[in-house]
Enzyme design. Structure first.
Site, mmCIF file in Angstrom:
data_model
loop_
_atom_site.group_PDB
_atom_site.id
_atom_site.type_symbol
_atom_site.label_atom_id
_atom_site.label_comp_id
_atom_site.label_asym_id
_atom_site.label_seq_id
_atom_site.Cartn_x
_atom_site.Cartn_y
_atom_site.Cartn_z
ATOM 1 C CG ASN A 46 -0.347 -0.140 2.521
ATOM 2 O OD1 ASN A 46 0.673 -0.784 2.671
ATOM 3 N ND2 ASN A 46 -0.950 0.460 3.533
ATOM 4 C CG ASN A 49 -0.852 11.332 -2.077
ATOM 5 O OD1 ASN A 49 -1.301 12.454 -1.888
ATOM 6 N ND2 ASN A 49 0.094 11.092 -2.953
ATOM 7 C CE1 TYR A 52 -3.952 12.138 5.356
ATOM 8 C CE2 TYR A 52 -6.033 11.829 6.517
ATOM 9 C CZ TYR A 52 -4.709 12.240 6.516
ATOM 10 O OH TYR A 52 -4.143 12.733 7.658
ATOM 11 C CD GLU A 59 -5.376 -6.084 -0.904
ATOM 12 O OE1 GLU A 59 -4.883 -4.930 -0.888
ATOM 13 O OE2 GLU A 59 -6.039 -6.546 0.031
ATOM 14 C CB CYS A 97 -10.717 -2.852 0.839
ATOM 15 S SG CYS A 97 -10.234 -2.139 -0.751
#
Ligand code: THU
Length: 146
Positions: A46, A49, A52, A59, A97
């Site tokens: 992941n 930034n 956000y 993934e 997610c």
């Protein structure tokens, strides 16, 4: 069907990828490893930034890397996630997610499996189409093939 050795290797690669996580905002470090139909494995982590919403999950990061190298079919995806400096006995399974589930759907082989684990020795295996994203929408619904 994946053998146990390949599953453990995939899990180990996901764990290793999580070490490269750029996650100063959540401190949640995720790694993913994707086994493709070519037999090659691609990993991702992941990348967050300061704005956000601009961050990307492990993934999708792995999937984009694989597809960028010409891959189009995923056979297995391993995911590992933990808070930075978490104690080993406090680790939990990190599931993909919702956005990542849909993203993976595009390239998921009919029998793709998802491994979520806390170590090479402790992981669970799920059928993508039956357990992770049932009743899904994909390229075939638009008469397309990925
Ligand atoms: N994250 C992933 O990388 N994969 C998931 O499936 C769940 C969430 C990341 C996004 C963000 O950087 C951090 O975990 C906290 O949500």
């Amino acid at each position: 069907m994946l053998d146990v050795k390949s599953e453990r290797e995939l899990m180990a690669k996901a764990i290793k990828a999580s070490k490269s996580s750029y996650s100063p905002y959540s401190n949640f470090q995720v790694g993913a490893a994707i086994l493709c139909s070519s037999g090659k494995i691609f990993t991702g982590t992941n990348v967050e930034n300061a704005s956000y919403g601009g961050g990307i999950c492990a993934e999708r990061s792995a999937a984009v890397t694989a597809v960028s190298q010409g891959e189009r079919k995923f056979l297995a995806v391993a995911v590992f996630g933990s808070f930075k400096d978490a104690r080993e006995d406090g680790l939990q399974y990190a599931f993909p997610c919702g956005i990542c589930r849909q993203f993976l759907r595009e390239f998921a082989a009919k029998d793709m499996v998802v491994l979520v684990g806390t170590s090479e020795d402790d992981y669970k295996k799920f059928s993508f189409y039956e357990e992770i994203l049932p009743h899904s929408f994909g390229p075939e619904d638009l008469n397309m093939e990925a």
